[in-house]
Design a protein around this motif. Sequence first.
Motif, PDB file in Angstrom:
ATOM      1  N   ALA A   1     -64.637  65.864  68.593  1.00 27.33           N
ATOM      2  CA  ALA A   1     -65.394  66.507  69.672  1.00 27.33           C
ATOM      3  C   ALA A   1     -64.553  66.600  70.940  1.00 27.33           C
ATOM      4  O   ALA A   1     -64.640  67.576  71.688  1.00 27.33           O
ATOM      5  N   VAL A   2     -63.726  65.591  71.195  1.00 27.19           N
ATOM      6  CA  VAL A   2     -62.838  65.634  72.358  1.00 27.19           C
ATOM      7  C   VAL A   2     -61.792  66.728  72.171  1.00 27.19           C
ATOM      8  O   VAL A   2     -61.513  67.507  73.087  1.00 27.19           O
ATOM      9  N   ALA A   3     -61.211  66.787  70.981  1.00 23.92           N
ATOM     10  CA  ALA A   3     -60.216  67.824  70.704  1.00 23.92           C
ATOM     11  C   ALA A   3     -60.833  69.213  70.798  1.00 23.92           C
ATOM     12  O   ALA A   3     -60.190  70.164  71.260  1.00 23.92           O
ATOM     13  N   GLU A   4     -62.086  69.342  70.376  1.00 24.56           N
ATOM     14  CA  GLU A   4     -62.749  70.638  70.454  1.00 24.56           C
ATOM     15  C   GLU A   4     -63.017  71.023  71.908  1.00 24.56           C
ATOM     16  O   GLU A   4     -62.917  72.193  72.281  1.00 24.56           O
ATOM     17  N   ARG A   5     -63.329  70.063  72.754  1.00 25.61           N
ATOM     18  CA  ARG A   5     -63.509  70.360  74.167  1.00 25.61           C
ATOM     19  C   ARG A   5     -62.186  70.828  74.780  1.00 25.61           C
ATOM     20  O   ARG A   5     -62.168  71.710  75.638  1.00 25.61           O
ATOM     21  N   VAL A   6     -61.078  70.258  74.337  1.00 25.88           N
ATOM     22  CA  VAL A   6     -59.763  70.694  74.811  1.00 25.88           C
ATOM     23  C   VAL A   6     -59.532  72.165  74.485  1.00 25.88           C
ATOM     24  O   VAL A   6     -58.869  72.888  75.236  1.00 25.88           O
ATOM     25  N   SER A   7     -60.090  72.637  73.374  1.00 26.02           N
ATOM     26  CA  SER A   7     -59.887  74.034  72.974  1.00 26.02           C
ATOM     27  C   SER A   7     -60.492  75.020  73.973  1.00 26.02           C
ATOM     28  O   SER A   7     -60.178  76.210  73.949  1.00 26.02           O
ATOM     29  N   ASP A   8     -61.352  74.526  74.873  1.00 30.83           N
ATOM     30  CA  ASP A   8     -61.920  75.388  75.911  1.00 30.83           C
ATOM     31  C   ASP A   8     -60.980  75.564  77.104  1.00 30.83           C
ATOM     32  O   ASP A   8     -61.318  76.252  78.060  1.00 30.83           O
ATOM     33  N   CYS A   9     -59.821  74.930  77.043  1.00 32.03           N
ATOM     34  CA  CYS A   9     -58.878  74.960  78.162  1.00 32.03           C
ATOM     35  C   CYS A   9     -57.797  76.019  77.937  1.00 32.03           C
ATOM     36  O   CYS A   9     -57.350  76.239  76.814  1.00 32.03           O
ATOM     37  N   ARG A  10     -57.377  76.626  79.015  1.00 29.38           N
ATOM     38  CA  ARG A  10     -56.188  77.478  78.979  1.00 29.38           C
ATOM     39  C   ARG A  10     -54.955  76.655  79.352  1.00 29.38           C
ATOM     40  O   ARG A  10     -53.846  76.918  78.893  1.00 29.38           O
ATOM     41  N   VAL A  11     -55.173  75.632  80.175  1.00 30.74           N
ATOM     42  CA  VAL A  11     -54.115  74.725  80.616  1.00 30.74           C
ATOM     43  C   VAL A  11     -54.698  73.313  80.657  1.00 30.74           C
ATOM     44  O   VAL A  11     -55.886  73.140  80.976  1.00 30.74           O
TER      45      VAL A  11
END
Length: 459
Positions: free
Chosen positions: A337-347
């Motif tokens: 879930a943490v890694a998936e939240r990272v996927s919402d980032c451009r940077v």
Amino acid sequence: MTHESGEIRVLVENSEYWLRNNGDLAMLAVTLRRLRQRWPDARIGVLTDSPVLLRAYFPTAEGITVFDDDPWAPPTWLEDLAARLGPAFVGPVVLAWLRARTWLPQKARGARRRLKSALTGRHVPPITPRPRPHIGSRRAVASSSVLVVLGGGYLTDADAAQCRRVFSLIRTAADHAVPVAIIGQGLGPLDDPALVAMGREALQRVELLALRERRRGPAIADRLGVDPDRVRVTGDDAIELAHDLIDPTSDTARGGGDGLGAGIGFCLRVAGYSPVDEAARTAVGTTVRVAAERLRAPLLPLIIAEYRDQDRKSTLPLVAGATRVVPPLPRYVHPAAVAERVSDCRVLVTGAYHLAVFALSQGIPVVAVTSSEYYDDKFLGLADMFGTGLTMIDLGEPDLAARLSSAIATAWDEAPVVRAPLRAAAESQIALSRAAFDEVFAITERSGHRDDPGGVTGR
């Protein structure tokens, strides 16, 4: 390989016994999945301080504590219940119990000492309690088919206690002819003479040493006398967990819309091994908030280290006041879930190593902030493995705000360009890591180790 009962028993040395670090949980998740794919019926034990919370996160694993009289006893009814309830329900209860078990005896000893001092009128020095023998871990490893030492950055001067514990466990395994494989390890800095001596004795006895970076680790392994034929460079095992979130049918990451996230991820790690003074904290927080406003991007506070709310305490105050802040994930979520939240980032702007792993593995550029040699080595090694997409900023630089602002702007512009090469680098490392696990499987199946816990008493 098998025991008198016909079982394969895999003992995993877990790098974080309280299970409060999402990076360590990510490596553990990948390791357990790979072991289970190879040996569906194996018993997989994980050293931990909380078998109940372990089962809540990973229902097919078995928690083993260092104090267990019978480490391979079947899971208790409470552990089975935890496997059904999950970590969100179980975690808060277990954490309260761990805190009480650890801190209340310390407070009680302090109160008794102060009372005795008051009654006698003399200073009573504190007494360090004698540690209990680690019979459980010794018995567990002696009756295992293989010892798998989980990836991490704990074989280093900065984590001397864990370093000694792991080296001791490796020696015990080797003494009982149990093969040892170390996977995804970030080795060093390691200069303390006592730790070097222990490491030299222990690491020369491992069957496989798989390192997560090639910049420093292989040279340290060579200095410790490890046979180069037993050393591999594989990348971090958590790469697979994050890379799996990419949709293979398109160029999008789950939650990432058109393939490029819209936000700026942020985490500042402050710890004894990563000191950050108040001026640097203020400069980083202000710069990140201003960058988000300029780029019209939401800020996503991201948490890796949950132990004593470490990353929450150092990160969340710095995003307060920003125009758009995505609420952080709750505690006790699965690391995916943490890694998936990272996927919402451009940077991503981070002082936490495994957030950088999650981002780069999905093709997201990283601005890494660091203040110690320990973290310099972590981020430089990671940058070398991926080849592009990571810019490192020293938190002690006098022009910190300007350097950080420029790095964020550059990473934002370069995000579409670095996406493909970063993902390709991740895929290459996943292949290397899986090849190392194939070696672990072969080593275990060749060994034919049988249950022989005789003579395992005391420390």
